[in-house]
Design an enzyme around this catalytic site. Structure first.
Site, PDB file in Angstrom:
ATOM      1  CG  ASP A 360      -2.165   0.903   0.965  1.00 56.07           C
ATOM      2  OD1 ASP A 360      -2.111   1.760   0.053  1.00 56.07           O
ATOM      3  OD2 ASP A 360      -3.175   0.763   1.689  1.00 56.07           O
TER       4      ASP A 360
HETATM    5  C1  NOJ Z   1      -3.961   3.990   0.025  1.00 56.89           C
HETATM    6  C2  NOJ Z   1      -5.137   3.092   0.045  1.00 56.89           C
HETATM    7  O1  NOJ Z   1      -5.166   2.372   1.259  1.00 56.89           O
HETATM    8  C3  NOJ Z   1      -5.155   2.109  -1.117  1.00 56.89           C
HETATM    9  O2  NOJ Z   1      -6.377   1.394  -1.085  1.00 56.89           O
HETATM   10  C4  NOJ Z   1      -4.992   2.842  -2.403  1.00 56.89           C
HETATM   11  O3  NOJ Z   1      -5.058   1.948  -3.488  1.00 56.89           O
HETATM   12  C5  NOJ Z   1      -3.675   3.594  -2.386  1.00 56.89           C
HETATM   13  N1  NOJ Z   1      -3.683   4.538  -1.278  1.00 56.89           N
HETATM   14  C6  NOJ Z   1      -3.418   4.358  -3.673  1.00 56.89           C
HETATM   15  O4  NOJ Z   1      -4.290   5.417  -3.764  1.00 56.89           O
END
Ligand code: NOJ
Length: 865
Positions: A360
């Protein structure tokens, strides 16, 4: 005990399976967990490159193995007497995947998927897709194609593939010779941060349909839109469970039951990848609340991890997901993106995941530990990978073989989806600079997906109450729509005060007034954060209902000031029906502070119900709300739970309100009488023990005898259904010899094999039992019943009282009946044995209950297996 002594002792205990294989084995591969606490082992036979082999997996009694280092032991001869086996030992020290075979004779119940673009038909949910050959050929290309062979790349180039950057997408991987890099883009409900793309109903609404066909179609349409924009990896679906009702991102996922979430993830991924985009199953794992999401440790026992939180990921791997995103939180004290136990042991070994793991955004916290644990790509930058990873390899802290594996996995995923084709669309947008005409081609990818959005919207509305036949509306003389708030703008940016009370269009600046759904003004049709997309239009209930009402010459009124309950009560007086709209919004990064309606919504309902005897409540909410203040009010005649259904929300609601669509949605979570009744609540502690174990959501209410207000799986219809003629039979398709052995051992309660892909093995997932029954529409209008199957194990199993293991949507004209069949696999009937680290059949009788919700069982039977 010496390695050899211990090993022959192990073999002696598995004499029978070995014997059964002797006639055809030419080579044996034994996989041993080289761990001091090794206490048990299993044996399985696999066909590998036309040669049969036997693998022995030895596992540890410790459930918190820090390492997955393994030893492969090879024998050159086959012995009748296991004690005389000549064993030569070669330590590899790393995971060597043994792909499940798909070549060879067709296996009944198995769908040999030669490519993710030809998935098994949605009409046969029990057919197990076998992507082994498709992965094998992708790996072959990744490692052998002359211009792109991993071996031909320099260390820097290989590491570059695994290092994130931000080009035109929310994240991009680096490039290498012959590899243009990947564009990774949110979100689980559409293409984020672009124009001319569809906002699909949220994951929670897809789940509420309980309709595989719609969930698959949604995945396909979202996949097509991502491909159309040139995205390689669509960052979804999201499948965290909503362990806590207040979870700020619960709406992105598929509800609180692991089976439902798993099936929805499975269908979504099959659909997305059929379109050609790589899916990204997220967030692995135990990312169950937003409070302290970057620092808290989710402390989960091994059995709960396997049966509850890993289940949707297991189904994602079975659907062939090309990537998985590891989560922000820690797991039992270790950051998820550097946790070898979950990444390499569970995901890449037990589940046999062959794609790549991406962190993430900002969830990587180390270089060597993360790389060695199984992280393949860092996002969105290369703080820990990039040059630091190159240096770590040079210093001997990370084996270069691991770097090869990382690069191979990324390239293989790219080949797996055929994205190496010159015909694959290039990125046609810039997520950070949408008005730059040079970088944005403004490609319209919406096609006719609005029809699907409306279809899912109406099929996800759950009818919770319908007294005195209040719904559908029958040419009422007058109706009033009540909601909204004046002013709403000042308060919208706070998670605990997400804007108006619904019903009408945004008062200030159109459907995208708040970037990333970071607030709401007017009708609520999605939540906030990275799980969003930009609306191209948004039809509110006010607009749709007024248009529909005029067809009947119904007088149509509205009152949009929820801060004025007295005015609302006056507005409701004398109308044939008063529709009161409530909402509850949330976003990524924060949990809901409570689960009550925003803006004194409860008082609004009470006020209207005090003057109007036909008060109909419509709820647009990210999750459960406590409805106790008004649910039993005699003047509250109907309640519609409509979720977050995207731009067709008004039309979809009008379809249900007027009976053009007979509601068939079911609750994907329990609505409790009080927040405290749920098994867990948001915690501010940095160590969160998941002490409720397997008893998430309805299982807890069943186990403790707490009466929910509306149980999981509940939903009414404008018609009624009867169930009958239950029949249960074993499915005994011709099985390969070894599978038969495994099946028999399983039936005897003997632990199964453990090794690469053992939790997703075909024999375990092929249907073993067929449960069939008849559903009859006993009412007077056409309708769809969502028949649900719950498995009930003996109390000694330690399982919850009943556990969802099947569902089917049955569309029926009045008076008509249909026979419904639901297949159950051995996996569906297994529990995770933390000691042997395998799926086992628990002792005792296995019961099944069929019915209309998790508490409304109409048929009961037992399995003879
Ligand atoms: C953080 C989020 O938790 C995740 O779901 C997302 O895909 C990424 N940011 C990218 O935006």
């Amino acid at each position: 005990m010496s390695m050899m002594g211990w090993f022959s002792d192990a073999l002696a205990r598995v004499r029978n399976p070995i014997k059964a294989l002797q006639s055809c084995c030419s080579q044996h591969h034994y996989r041993i967990q080289n761990d001091a606490s090794v206490s048990s082992f299993v044996v399985s036979r696999r066909k590998r490159q036309n040669a049969d082999s036997t693998s022995v997996s030895v596992v540890s009694s410790s459930t918190s193995l820090a390492s997955v280092s393994s030893t492969v032991v090879t024998t050159s001869s086959v012995a009748t007497n296991t004690s005389s086996l000549a064993v030569s030992v070669s330590a590899t020290g790393s995971f060597v995947p043994i792909p499940t075979p798909s070549s060879g004779p067709a296996i009944p119940g198995v769908f040999p998927a030669t490519s993710p673009k030809t998935p098994p038909p949605v009409e046969s949910p029990g057919l197990v897709p076998d992507f082994a050959d498709a992965w094998a050929s992708a790996y072959k290309k990744a490692t052998a194609k002359a211009s792109l062979i991993v071996a031909s790349l320099t260390l820097e180039e290989k590491v570059n593939i695994s290092s994130g950057t931000t080009e035109r997408c929310i994240g991009n991987t680096g490039t290498a010779r012959g590899f243009p890099g990947l564009c990774l883009e949110d979100s689980p409900l559409g293409v984020r941060l672009v124009d001319f793309a569809t906002v699909f109903p949220a994951g929670i609404n897809a789940a509420a349909t309980f309709k595989r066909s719609l969930i698959r179609a949604r995945g396909l349409a979202m996949g097509q839109e991502h491909v159309g924009k040139g995205v390689n990896v669509a960052l979804g679906p999201m499948m965290n469970l909503g362990r806590v009702a207040e979870g700020g991102r619960n709406w992105e996922g598929f509800g609180a039951d692991p089976y439902l979430a798993g099936e929805a993830a499975y269908e979504t991924i099959l659909g997305m990848q059929q379109a050609g985009v790589q899916a990204c199953a997220k967030h692995f794992i135990d990312n169950e609340q937003e409070t302290n999401r970057m620092t808290e440790s989710s402390d989960v026992d091994d059995r709960t991890q396997h049966e509850v939180y890993a289940l949707p990921f297991l189904r994602s791997v079975m659907a062939g997901t090309a990537s998985v995103m590891c989560s922000y939180n820690k797991l039992n004290g270790t950051y998820a993106c550097e946790d070898a136990h979950s990444l390499t042991r569970i995901l890449k070994t037990e589940l046999g995941f062959r794609g790549f793991v991406v962190s993430d955004w900002g969830a990587t916290h180390s270089t060597a530990q993360a790389a060695n644990a199984g992280l393949d790509v860092e996002m969105p930058d290369s703080r820990f990978f990039g040059q630091t990873l190159v240096a770590a390899v040079e210093a001997g802290a990370v084996p270069e073989a691991r770097i090869d594996d990382m690069a191979t996995r990324v390239l293989a995923a790219w080949y797996f989806l055929g994205q190496d084709s010159p015909a694959y669309p290039p990125v046609s947008f810039d997520a950070r600079d949408p008005l730059n005409e040079e970088l944005n081609a403004h490609v319209d990818v919406q096609a006719d997906h609005d029809a699907l959005v409306r279809e899912i919207g109406k099929a996800s509305v759950v009818l919770l109450k319908n007294a005195r036949g209040a719904l559908p509306l029958k040419r009422p003389r007058s109706i009033v729509v009540i909601g909204e708030r004046v002013p709403c703008r000042a308060t919208v940016a706070r998670a605990d005060d997400g804007g108006g009370s619904d019903a009408a269009p945004a008062r200030v600046a159109g459907p995208n007034e708040f970037a990333n759904g970071g607030g709401v003004d007017g009708i609520l049709a999605m939540g906030g954060g990275s799980g969003t997309a930009n609306f191209t239009y948004l039809i509110s209930p006010y607009e749709a209902l007024q248009r529909r009402a005029r067809q009947d010459r119904t007088s149509f009124f509205w009152f949009f000031d929820d801060a004025n309950p007295r005015g609302a009560a006056v507005a409701g007086r004398g109308k044939s029906a008063a529709l009161v709209f409530l909402q509850s919004w949330s976003r990524e990064g924060a949990d809901r502070p409570n689960i009550t309606a925003l803006h004194a919504g409860d008082a609004l309902v009470q006020a209207v119900a005090s003057t109007n005897p036909n008060t109909i409540v419509v709820v647009h909410s990210v999750g459960p709300l406590v409805v106790e203040p008004w649910i039993e009010h005699p003047n509250v005649t109907a309640v519609l739970w409509a979720g977050l259904s995207g731009p067709e929300t008004g039309n979809a609601l009008a379809d249900v309100v007027y009976g053009d669509y007979n509601p068939s949605g079911r609750l994907p979570y329990t609505i409790a009488r009080a927040l405290a009744n749920y098994p867990a609540q948001v915690s501010t502690s940095l160590d969160i023990p998941y002490s409720e174990g397997l008893n998430v959501d309805y299982r807890h209410f069943d186990a403790t005898g707490i009466e929910p207000r509306f149980e999981f799986g509940f939903g009414l219809s404008y018609t009624s259904f009867a169930y009958g003629a239950l029949s249960i039979r074993d499915v005994r398709p011709l099985a390969p010899e070894n599978d038969r052995q495994l099946e028999e051992s399983w039936a005897a309660g003997v632990r199964g094999p453990m090794g690469p892909g053992s939790s997703t093995a075909l024999w375990l997932h092929r249907a073993a039992v067929e449960v069939s029954f008849e559903v009859t529409n006993t009412g007077s209008v056409h309708g769809t019943e969502i028949a649900q199957l719950y498995v009930r194990h003996a109390p000694s199993s330690g399982e919850p009282p009943s556990v969802l293991k099947g569902f089917a949507d049955v569309a029926l004209a009045p008076g008509r009946s249909k026979r419904v069949s639901i297949g159950l696999s051995r996996f569906d009937l297994s529990v995770w044995d933390a000691v042997s680290q395998t799926w086992v059949r628990p002792a005792g009788t296995i019961g099944v209950a069929i019915g209309a919700s998790s508490r409304d069982f109409r048929l009961n039977g037992t399995l003879d297996i």
